[in-house]
Design a protein around this motif. Structure first.
Motif, PDB file in Angstrom:
ATOM      1  N   ASP A 148       2.062   8.331  44.509  1.00  0.00           N
ATOM      2  CA  ASP A 148       2.402   9.759  44.389  1.00  0.00           C
ATOM      3  C   ASP A 148       3.879   9.942  44.064  1.00  0.00           C
ATOM      4  OD1 ASP A 148      -0.191  10.489  44.939  1.00  0.00           O
ATOM      5  OD2 ASP A 148       0.153  10.711  47.087  1.00  0.00           O
ATOM      6  N   ALA A 149       4.733   9.091  44.642  1.00  0.00           N
ATOM      7  CA  ALA A 149       6.172   9.170  44.356  1.00  0.00           C
ATOM      8  C   ALA A 149       6.445   8.835  42.895  1.00  0.00           C
ATOM      9  CB  ALA A 149       6.935   8.214  45.275  1.00  0.00           C
ATOM     10  N   PHE A 150       5.737   7.851  42.349  1.00  0.00           N
ATOM     11  CA  PHE A 150       5.916   7.486  40.943  1.00  0.00           C
ATOM     12  C   PHE A 150       5.514   8.642  40.033  1.00  0.00           C
ATOM     13  CE2 PHE A 150       4.158   5.542  37.025  1.00  0.00           C
ATOM     14  CZ  PHE A 150       5.318   4.949  36.554  1.00  0.00           C
ATOM     15  N   THR A 151       4.392   9.268  40.326  1.00  0.00           N
ATOM     16  CA  THR A 151       3.931  10.408  39.528  1.00  0.00           C
ATOM     17  C   THR A 151       4.928  11.550  39.593  1.00  0.00           C
ATOM     18  OG1 THR A 151       1.648   9.791  40.035  1.00  0.00           O
ATOM     19  CG2 THR A 151       2.012  11.998  39.156  1.00  0.00           C
ATOM     20  N   TRP A 152       5.476  11.799  40.777  1.00  0.00           N
ATOM     21  CA  TRP A 152       6.451  12.889  40.942  1.00  0.00           C
ATOM     22  C   TRP A 152       7.714  12.624  40.134  1.00  0.00           C
ATOM     23  CZ3 TRP A 152      11.391  12.892  43.153  1.00  0.00           C
ATOM     24  CH2 TRP A 152      11.965  14.153  43.339  1.00  0.00           C
ATOM     25  N   ILE A 153       8.178  11.380  40.110  1.00  0.00           N
ATOM     26  CA  ILE A 153       9.384  11.031  39.351  1.00  0.00           C
ATOM     27  C   ILE A 153       9.163  11.277  37.861  1.00  0.00           C
ATOM     28  CG2 ILE A 153      10.821   9.086  38.598  1.00  0.00           C
ATOM     29  CD1 ILE A 153      10.647   8.017  41.442  1.00  0.00           C
ATOM     30  N   LEU A 154       7.997  10.861  37.341  1.00  0.00           N
ATOM     31  CA  LEU A 154       7.716  11.054  35.925  1.00  0.00           C
ATOM     32  C   LEU A 154       7.639  12.536  35.574  1.00  0.00           C
ATOM     33  CD1 LEU A 154       5.053   8.296  35.113  1.00  0.00           C
ATOM     34  CD2 LEU A 154       7.517   8.228  34.804  1.00  0.00           C
ATOM     35  N   LYS A 155       6.962  13.327  36.402  1.00  0.00           N
ATOM     36  CA  LYS A 155       6.840  14.753  36.132  1.00  0.00           C
ATOM     37  C   LYS A 155       8.199  15.450  36.169  1.00  0.00           C
ATOM     38  CE  LYS A 155       2.093  15.412  37.781  1.00  0.00           C
ATOM     39  NZ  LYS A 155       1.232  16.064  38.825  1.00  0.00           N
ATOM     40  N   THR A 156       9.004  15.121  37.179  1.00  0.00           N
ATOM     41  CA  THR A 156      10.313  15.741  37.312  1.00  0.00           C
ATOM     42  C   THR A 156      11.234  15.355  36.170  1.00  0.00           C
ATOM     43  OG1 THR A 156      10.039  15.636  39.719  1.00  0.00           O
ATOM     44  CG2 THR A 156      12.237  16.146  38.893  1.00  0.00           C
ATOM     45  N   SER A 157      11.178  14.087  35.754  1.00  0.00           N
ATOM     46  CA  SER A 157      12.008  13.622  34.642  1.00  0.00           C
ATOM     47  C   SER A 157      11.628  14.321  33.349  1.00  0.00           C
ATOM     48  CB  SER A 157      11.869  12.107  34.467  1.00  0.00           C
ATOM     49  OG  SER A 157      12.318  11.427  35.604  1.00  0.00           O
ATOM     50  N   TYR A 158      10.342  14.495  33.121  1.00  0.00           N
ATOM     51  CA  TYR A 158       9.901  15.175  31.899  1.00  0.00           C
ATOM     52  C   TYR A 158      10.323  16.646  31.899  1.00  0.00           C
ATOM     53  CZ  TYR A 158       6.920  16.802  28.109  1.00  0.00           C
ATOM     54  OH  TYR A 158       6.463  17.362  26.940  1.00  0.00           O
ATOM     55  N   SER A 159      10.233  17.290  33.061  1.00  0.00           N
ATOM     56  CA  SER A 159      10.677  18.687  33.161  1.00  0.00           C
ATOM     57  C   SER A 159      12.178  18.800  32.889  1.00  0.00           C
ATOM     58  CB  SER A 159      10.354  19.240  34.550  1.00  0.00           C
ATOM     59  OG  SER A 159       8.968  19.192  34.809  1.00  0.00           O
ATOM     60  N   SER A 160      12.944  17.851  33.416  1.00  0.00           N
ATOM     61  CA  SER A 160      14.391  17.842  33.182  1.00  0.00           C
ATOM     62  C   SER A 160      14.706  17.589  31.712  1.00  0.00           C
ATOM     63  CB  SER A 160      15.059  16.762  34.044  1.00  0.00           C
ATOM     64  OG  SER A 160      14.772  16.963  35.411  1.00  0.00           O
ATOM     65  N   PHE A 161      13.916  16.727  31.076  1.00  0.00           N
ATOM     66  CA  PHE A 161      14.108  16.463  29.650  1.00  0.00           C
ATOM     67  C   PHE A 161      13.907  17.728  28.827  1.00  0.00           C
ATOM     68  CE2 PHE A 161      11.667  15.635  25.722  1.00  0.00           C
ATOM     69  CZ  PHE A 161      12.698  15.135  24.931  1.00  0.00           C
ATOM     70  N   ASN A 162      12.886  18.505  29.162  1.00  0.00           N
ATOM     71  CA  ASN A 162      12.644  19.760  28.433  1.00  0.00           C
ATOM     72  C   ASN A 162      13.817  20.723  28.578  1.00  0.00           C
ATOM     73  OD1 ASN A 162      10.110  19.036  27.447  1.00  0.00           O
ATOM     74  ND2 ASN A 162       9.063  19.745  29.295  1.00  0.00           N
ATOM     75  N   ILE A 163      14.390  20.793  29.777  1.00  0.00           N
ATOM     76  CA  ILE A 163      15.554  21.663  29.990  1.00  0.00           C
ATOM     77  C   ILE A 163      16.744  21.159  29.169  1.00  0.00           C
ATOM     78  CG2 ILE A 163      17.217  22.472  31.705  1.00  0.00           C
ATOM     79  CD1 ILE A 163      14.954  22.287  33.784  1.00  0.00           C
ATOM     80  N   LEU A 164      16.945  19.851  29.188  1.00  0.00           N
ATOM     81  CA  LEU A 164      18.058  19.248  28.449  1.00  0.00           C
ATOM     82  C   LEU A 164      17.877  19.440  26.947  1.00  0.00           C
ATOM     83  CD1 LEU A 164      20.592  17.620  29.235  1.00  0.00           C
ATOM     84  CD2 LEU A 164      19.291  15.543  28.790  1.00  0.00           C
ATOM     85  N   GLN A 165      16.649  19.334  26.480  1.00  0.00           N
ATOM     86  CA  GLN A 165      16.370  19.529  25.057  1.00  0.00           C
ATOM     87  C   GLN A 165      16.662  20.951  24.631  1.00  0.00           C
ATOM     88  OE1 GLN A 165      15.723  17.072  23.225  1.00  0.00           O
ATOM     89  NE2 GLN A 165      14.324  17.503  21.532  1.00  0.00           N
ATOM     90  N   SER A 166      16.297  21.904  25.473  1.00  0.00           N
ATOM     91  CA  SER A 166      16.570  23.314  25.130  1.00  0.00           C
ATOM     92  C   SER A 166      18.050  23.634  25.139  1.00  0.00           C
ATOM     93  CB  SER A 166      15.832  24.227  26.110  1.00  0.00           C
ATOM     94  OG  SER A 166      16.327  24.044  27.435  1.00  0.00           O
ATOM     95  N   MET A 167      18.834  22.942  25.999  1.00  0.00           N
ATOM     96  CA  MET A 167      20.277  23.162  26.055  1.00  0.00           C
ATOM     97  C   MET A 167      21.007  22.608  24.832  1.00  0.00           C
ATOM     98  SD  MET A 167      21.027  22.252  30.048  1.00  0.00           S
ATOM     99  CE  MET A 167      22.806  22.250  29.785  1.00  0.00           C
ATOM    100  N   SER A 168      20.398  21.608  24.169  1.00  0.00           N
ATOM    101  CA  SER A 168      21.056  20.968  23.026  1.00  0.00           C
ATOM    102  C   SER A 168      20.980  21.787  21.750  1.00  0.00           C
ATOM    103  CB  SER A 168      20.454  19.587  22.782  1.00  0.00           C
ATOM    104  OG  SER A 168      19.089  19.707  22.391  1.00  0.00           O
ATOM    105  N   TYR A 169      20.087  22.792  21.726  1.00  0.00           N
ATOM    106  CA  TYR A 169      19.937  23.622  20.516  1.00  0.00           C
ATOM    107  C   TYR A 169      20.979  24.738  20.507  1.00  0.00           C
ATOM    108  CZ  TYR A 169      15.523  21.197  19.843  1.00  0.00           C
ATOM    109  OH  TYR A 169      14.554  20.246  19.655  1.00  0.00           O
TER     110      TYR A 169
END
Length: 374
Positions: free
Chosen positions: A353-374
């Protein structure tokens, strides 16, 4: 070293482990001390220059994220180094506990059980080592593939208080980066797989305890029940020692991995897929995911394995025992129903469950970071 030999051979090679060096002469001790001190100094220097570079490039999102993922990786490595260097005695005590008479195999079946878990630990270490060193070599070679550039390129962005326009300064800096990357990968893998291996050795002890319970009760021998309870309590003590020794560095690693995975994927989205640089980021992402997954997988295996003791007892011939021995077995079943988990103050535990949470949180953070780069 009879327990996790690959890990401790790497520690010895890197100059940070000297458990039994009384037989060495003073000259060899001095050489090993200087070698270990040099490696540690280079790694800490490299980490410091990367952290300074993050501060310097804080206004440029792409440059900052390109430095951030490796800076956090090496910062986590520095914490692991300090943990081993300052708590070496506790680690030696833990290793000596695994050599106690109660943990030693008594027959061929138990020997095969321990051999199986030792083989798995070795396989995990070598697989992780191969992946990590391949990643390190890819990062070292990536700048060489871009010699057509007018400016000199290094494997990583680091703060340099001097110019690298002159060839000798560039080569020395490149050598420092190469040593940091190669030795950093060696030590990182050894530290992480040390925890995997110790967890697997505990799982092996649980398997041995289940085998002893089944075999003894099948033969109608009730004299070893108290020894089973003592062995189970001993296993609980091993888990607590592993937890107290390593869990805080694992917590730091998991926290950093959220940012590292996010920034690595962000950098991959900016690179040309047909370059060595892109390949190195792909390998690095795979190494990070393998590293985190193994922590969660083996932590989850420990939890599931600990439940198997009560099943082994229940499936044995316990009905043939005296009421007093049944009560002892009931006590053992109640103890075994409490899961053995590696947890950080109950905030998180090492499981899937911890591994799944890390992947989900990282992907959500990536989306935020991607939107900030535009």
């Amino acid at each position: 070293m009879d327990i996790l030999p690959v890990n401790f051979k790497i520690f010895t090679f890197c100059g940070i482990w000297r458990e039994n060096n009384e037989h060495m002469d003073i000259f060899m001790r001095l050489i090993k001390f200087l070698h270990g001190s040099l490696i540690i100094t280079i790694i800490f220097y490299f980490t410091l220059t990367e952290l300074i570079e993050i501060i310097v490039s804080r206004n440029n999102l792409e440059d900052m994220t390109e430095t951030l993922f490796m800076a956090l990786t090496f910062l986590a490595l520095c914490f692991k180094l300090l943990n081993i260097l300052f708590r070496k005695k506790k680690l030696i005590i833990l290793l000596n506990l695994l050599r106690e008479q109660i943990c030693r195999p008594r027959n061929l079946t138990e020997e095969k059980i321990l051999e199986n878990y030792s083989r798995r630990a070795k396989w995990c270490t070598l697989s992780f080592m191969a992946l990590s060193e391949t990643t390190a070599v890819a990062f070292v070679l990536a700048p060489i593939m871009e010699l057509h550039r007018s400016n000199r390129v290094l494997p990583y962005n680091t703060y340099l208080p001097y110019s690298i326009e002159e060839l000798h300064a560039y080569l020395v800096t490149y050598l420092i980066h190469t040593i940091s990357i190669i030795y950093g990968a060696l030590l990182n893998v050894s530290f992480d797989s040390l925890v995997y291996g110790l967890t697997l050795h505990v799982c092996g002890q649980i398997a041995i305890l289940s085998e002893r319970c089944t075999q003894t009760l099948r033969e109608g021998n009730s004299n070893g029940i108290k020894a089973f309870v003592r062995h189970h309590v001993f296993i609980h003590g091993l888990v607590k020692r592993i937890e107290s020794l390593f869990i805080w560095t694992i917590a730091v690693l998991f926290l950093f991995s959220l940012i590292t995975l996010c920034t690595t994927i962000f950098q991959m989205s900016k690179k040309n897929p047909l370059t060595v640089e892109f390949l190195s980021f792909v390998l690095y992402t795979g190494s990070m995911m393998f590293q985190i997954f193994c922590y969660c997988w083996y932590g989850n295996e420990l939890r599931l394995k600990s439940k198997g003791i009560s099943d082994a007892i229940y499936n044995s011939k316990w009905v043939m025992l005296t009421p007093n021995n049944r009560r002892n077995l009931q006590l053992l079943i109640r103890i075994s129903q409490k899961e053995l988990t590696l947890t950080y103050h109950r905030i998180f535990s090492l499981n899937l469950d911890a591994f799944t949470w890390i992947l989900k949180t990282s992907y959500s953070s990536f989306n935020i970071l991607q939107s900030m780069s535009y």
